[in-house]
Write an enzyme that holds these catalytic residues in place. Structure first.
Site, PDB file in Angstrom:
ATOM      1  N   ASP A  55       1.392  -0.745  -0.030  1.00  0.00           N
ATOM      2  CA  ASP A  55       0.311   0.189  -0.022  1.00  0.00           C
ATOM      3  C   ASP A  55       0.663   0.794   0.105  1.00  0.00           C
ATOM      4  O   ASP A  55       1.836   1.621   0.548  1.00  0.00           O
ATOM      5  CB  ASP A  55      -1.004   0.354   1.365  1.00  0.00           C
ATOM      6  CG  ASP A  55      -2.432   0.558   0.618  1.00  0.00           C
ATOM      7  OD1 ASP A  55      -2.981   0.359   0.666  1.00  0.00           O
ATOM      8  OD2 ASP A  55      -2.228   2.212   0.929  1.00  0.00           O
ATOM      9  N   ASP A  61       4.085   2.377  -3.994  1.00  0.00           N
ATOM     10  CA  ASP A  61       3.476   3.791  -5.121  1.00  0.00           C
ATOM     11  C   ASP A  61       3.189   2.439  -6.142  1.00  0.00           C
ATOM     12  O   ASP A  61       4.307   2.430  -7.266  1.00  0.00           O
ATOM     13  CB  ASP A  61       3.835   5.170  -5.711  1.00  0.00           C
ATOM     14  CG  ASP A  61       3.024   5.286  -6.483  1.00  0.00           C
ATOM     15  OD1 ASP A  61       2.256   4.685  -7.175  1.00  0.00           O
ATOM     16  OD2 ASP A  61       3.177   6.921  -6.472  1.00  0.00           O
ATOM     17  N   ASN A 106      -5.213  -4.219  -6.879  1.00  0.00           N
ATOM     18  CA  ASN A 106      -6.438  -3.670  -6.256  1.00  0.00           C
ATOM     19  C   ASN A 106      -6.415  -1.925  -5.892  1.00  0.00           C
ATOM     20  O   ASN A 106      -7.247  -1.139  -5.465  1.00  0.00           O
ATOM     21  CB  ASN A 106      -6.864  -3.660  -4.741  1.00  0.00           C
ATOM     22  CG  ASN A 106      -7.733  -3.184  -3.630  1.00  0.00           C
ATOM     23  OD1 ASN A 106      -8.963  -3.092  -4.398  1.00  0.00           O
ATOM     24  ND2 ASN A 106      -6.836  -2.793  -2.879  1.00  0.00           N
ATOM     25  N   TYR A 136     -11.320   7.611 -14.260  1.00  0.00           N
ATOM     26  CA  TYR A 136     -11.179   7.524 -13.488  1.00  0.00           C
ATOM     27  C   TYR A 136     -11.595   5.670 -14.720  1.00  0.00           C
ATOM     28  O   TYR A 136     -11.442   4.480 -14.914  1.00  0.00           O
ATOM     29  CB  TYR A 136     -12.136   7.216 -12.596  1.00  0.00           C
ATOM     30  CG  TYR A 136     -12.682   6.213 -11.374  1.00  0.00           C
ATOM     31  CD1 TYR A 136     -11.285   5.268 -10.675  1.00  0.00           C
ATOM     32  CD2 TYR A 136     -13.595   5.203 -11.846  1.00  0.00           C
ATOM     33  CE1 TYR A 136     -11.727   4.208 -10.011  1.00  0.00           C
ATOM     34  CE2 TYR A 136     -13.810   3.477 -10.940  1.00  0.00           C
ATOM     35  CZ  TYR A 136     -12.779   3.785 -10.201  1.00  0.00           C
ATOM     36  OH  TYR A 136     -14.021   2.688  -8.650  1.00  0.00           O
ATOM     37  N   LYS A 161     -10.124   2.377 -16.146  1.00  0.00           N
ATOM     38  CA  LYS A 161     -10.595   0.854 -15.693  1.00  0.00           C
ATOM     39  C   LYS A 161     -11.402   0.362 -17.036  1.00  0.00           C
ATOM     40  O   LYS A 161     -10.849  -0.922 -17.287  1.00  0.00           O
ATOM     41  CB  LYS A 161     -12.069   1.322 -14.965  1.00  0.00           C
ATOM     42  CG  LYS A 161     -11.967   1.246 -13.492  1.00  0.00           C
ATOM     43  CD  LYS A 161     -10.743   0.419 -12.466  1.00  0.00           C
ATOM     44  CE  LYS A 161     -10.986   0.819 -11.187  1.00  0.00           C
ATOM     45  NZ  LYS A 161     -10.165  -0.152 -10.541  1.00  0.00           N
TER      46      LYS A 161
HETATM   47  N1  LIG Z   1     -15.626   1.195  -3.254  1.00  0.00           N
HETATM   48  C1  LIG Z   1     -16.331   0.844  -5.139  1.00  0.00           C
HETATM   49  O1  LIG Z   1     -17.714   1.484  -4.875  1.00  0.00           O
HETATM   50  C2  LIG Z   1     -15.430  -0.005  -6.162  1.00  0.00           C
HETATM   51  C3  LIG Z   1     -16.525   0.339  -7.155  1.00  0.00           C
HETATM   52  C4  LIG Z   1     -15.676  -0.217  -7.875  1.00  0.00           C
HETATM   53  C5  LIG Z   1     -14.275  -0.117  -8.234  1.00  0.00           C
HETATM   54  N2  LIG Z   1     -13.490  -0.094  -6.761  1.00  0.00           N
HETATM   55  C6  LIG Z   1     -12.027  -0.656  -6.929  1.00  0.00           C
HETATM   56  O2  LIG Z   1     -11.544  -1.048  -5.673  1.00  0.00           O
HETATM   57  C7  LIG Z   1     -10.285  -0.830  -5.465  1.00  0.00           C
HETATM   58  C8  LIG Z   1     -10.182  -0.308  -4.260  1.00  0.00           C
HETATM   59  O3  LIG Z   1     -11.247   1.021  -4.099  1.00  0.00           O
HETATM   60  P1  LIG Z   1     -11.597   1.126  -1.969  1.00  0.00           P
HETATM   61  O4  LIG Z   1     -13.040   1.528  -2.616  1.00  0.00           O
HETATM   62  O5  LIG Z   1     -11.419  -0.646  -1.326  1.00  0.00           O
HETATM   63  O6  LIG Z   1     -10.598   2.759  -2.436  1.00  0.00           O
HETATM   64  P2  LIG Z   1      -9.659   2.457  -0.821  1.00  0.00           P
HETATM   65  O7  LIG Z   1      -9.732   3.876  -0.868  1.00  0.00           O
HETATM   66  O8  LIG Z   1     -10.489   2.828   0.411  1.00  0.00           O
HETATM   67  O9  LIG Z   1      -8.705   1.775  -0.672  1.00  0.00           O
HETATM   68  C9  LIG Z   1      -7.868   2.218  -1.633  1.00  0.00           C
HETATM   69  C10 LIG Z   1      -6.426   1.828  -1.097  1.00  0.00           C
HETATM   70  O10 LIG Z   1      -5.117   2.059  -2.646  1.00  0.00           O
HETATM   71  C11 LIG Z   1      -4.381   2.308  -1.686  1.00  0.00           C
HETATM   72  N3  LIG Z   1      -3.165   2.526  -2.937  1.00  0.00           N
HETATM   73  C12 LIG Z   1      -4.307   4.331  -2.984  1.00  0.00           C
HETATM   74  N4  LIG Z   1      -3.010   4.779  -4.391  1.00  0.00           N
HETATM   75  C13 LIG Z   1      -2.091   4.419  -4.461  1.00  0.00           C
HETATM   76  C14 LIG Z   1      -0.676   3.577  -4.680  1.00  0.00           C
HETATM   77  N5  LIG Z   1      -0.487   4.637  -6.031  1.00  0.00           N
HETATM   78  N6  LIG Z   1      -0.405   2.586  -4.564  1.00  0.00           N
HETATM   79  C15 LIG Z   1      -0.171   2.162  -3.481  1.00  0.00           C
HETATM   80  N7  LIG Z   1      -1.227   2.391  -3.048  1.00  0.00           N
HETATM   81  C16 LIG Z   1      -2.376   3.013  -3.234  1.00  0.00           C
HETATM   82  C17 LIG Z   1      -5.573   3.170  -0.954  1.00  0.00           C
HETATM   83  O11 LIG Z   1      -3.884   3.727   0.206  1.00  0.00           O
HETATM   84  C18 LIG Z   1      -6.147   2.505  -0.057  1.00  0.00           C
HETATM   85  O12 LIG Z   1      -5.206   1.824   0.580  1.00  0.00           O
HETATM   86  C19 LIG Z   1      -9.730   0.506  -6.346  1.00  0.00           C
HETATM   87  O13 LIG Z   1      -9.069   0.030  -7.346  1.00  0.00           O
HETATM   88  C20 LIG Z   1     -11.036   0.822  -6.699  1.00  0.00           C
HETATM   89  O14 LIG Z   1     -11.308   1.655  -8.420  1.00  0.00           O
HETATM   90  C21 LIG Z   1     -13.469   0.780  -5.767  1.00  0.00           C
END
Ligand SMILES: NC(=O)c1ccc[n+]([C@@H]2O[C@H](COP(=O)([O-])OP(=O)(O)OC[C@H]3O[C@@H](n4cnc5c(N)ncnc54)[C@H](O)[C@@H]3O)[C@@H](O)[C@H]2O)c1
Length: 262
Positions: free
Chosen positions: A36, A62, A89, A154, A158
């Site tokens: 992370d 990152d 993710n 975004y 995706k």
């Molecule tokens: N929550 C939703 O509704 C949803 C829907 C569709 C897709 N997603 C996708 O699911 C994934 C997780 O989303 P979430 O809702 O758990 O988000 P979140 O913000 O709760 O968690 C995302 C995590 O990714 C980490 N992160 C961000 N940029 C980073 C980088 N450059 N390198 C390493 N780590 C990094 C953050 O620190 C965080 O811990 C994402 O790819 C998001 O696009 C989420």
């Protein structure tokens, strides 16, 4: 114990969906490399993995940085001995109307989601190929299947991840590696809670299953694709969205309201 003795690397596993996947995989017997951008969150998840009786490796990385990704995958394999599963993710989401999208926001989305997924997939696949086995799971979104409003970078990133999934699935099949994507609908995480409460309520009401999804429900889908029994599933997108894509129901009300106001 579907993943007994296996090793998984999960990006963005410090919180939200990635953390739920890390803990679910650990419960199924996997050792987990927790990656992370936020090192403290990564450490916390790793401690919880260890509390479940599995080995964990935590690394601040990152995913948009090529060199960091190479080092992280190398160190994770050195620490945990092998790599069977990668879950791409890590992600961000910042809404901006099309005419106001900044160069920085556009580039950051593509770098984190699309470039990062490729960097991690390639580095992981090079390890997996040596043992002729691997499962790569990319977390896409319904926003990559349907036009999102005010989220062009975004949605584009995706959609790119879905293209990457298909291309990598073909190229890596010879090495015993499958590559699939999950397209979640709205899932109740910190990322989504940045939306106004009313917008969230409205979004949930658009789903045939009239509620937001839970992180455990995406972890369940990830486990399905990660399991050894899923070896014939390759290059596909598993939509986990309460039926919103089937209903063509992505943000229709918001779109109508904007039209009406203009
Ligand atoms: N929550 C939703 O509704 C949803 C829907 C569709 C897709 N997603 C996708 O699911 C994934 C997780 O989303 P979430 O809702 O758990 O988000 P979140 O913000 O709760 O968690 C995302 C995590 O990714 C980490 N992160 C961000 N940029 C980073 C980088 N450059 N390198 C390493 N780590 C990094 C953050 O620190 C965080 O811990 C994402 O790819 C998001 O696009 C989420």
């Amino acid at each position: 114990m579907q993943l007994h003795g296996q090793v998984a690397l999960i990006t963005g596993a410090g919180r939200g969906i990635g953390k739920a996947i890390a803990l679910r995989f650990a419960r199924e017997g996997a050792d987990v490399a927790v990656v992370d951008l936020n090192g403290e969150w990564a450490q916390t998840t790793a401690i919880e993995v260890t509390a479940l009786g599995r080995r964990a490796f935590a690394r601040t990385t990152d995913v948009s940085d090529y060199d960091q990704v190479q080092a992280t995958v190398r160190e994770a394999v050195a620490a945990l001995g092998r790599l069977d599963i990668l879950v791409n993710n890590a992600g961000i989401g910042k809404a901006q109307p099309f005419l106001q999208i900044t160069k920085e926001n556009w580039e950051r989305h593509l770098h984190v989601h699309l470039f990062g997924s490729f960097y991690c997939a390639q580095a992981a696949a090079r390890e997996m190929a040596q043992r002729h086995y691997g499962r790569i799971i990319n977390i896409a979104s319904v926003a990559g299947l349907m036009g999102p409003i005010d989220l062009a970078p975004y949605g584009v990133a995706k959609a790119g991840i879905i293209g990457l999934t298909r291309a990598a699935a073909l190229d890596l099949a010879d090495y015993g590696i499958t590559v699939n994507a999950i397209a979640p609908g709205p899932i109740d995480t910190e990322l989504l809670r940045t939306w106004p409460e009313e917008a969230l309520r409205e979004r949930a009401q658009h789903l045939p299953i009239a509620r937001l999804g839970r992180v455990e429900e995406i972890a369940h889908a990830a486990l399905f694709l990660a399991s050894p029994e899923s070896g014939f599933i390759n290059g596909t997108v598993l939509v986990v969205d309460g039926g919103s894509v089937a209903a063509g129901a992505y943000m229709v009300e918001k779109y109508r309201r904007r039209k009406a106001a203009s």
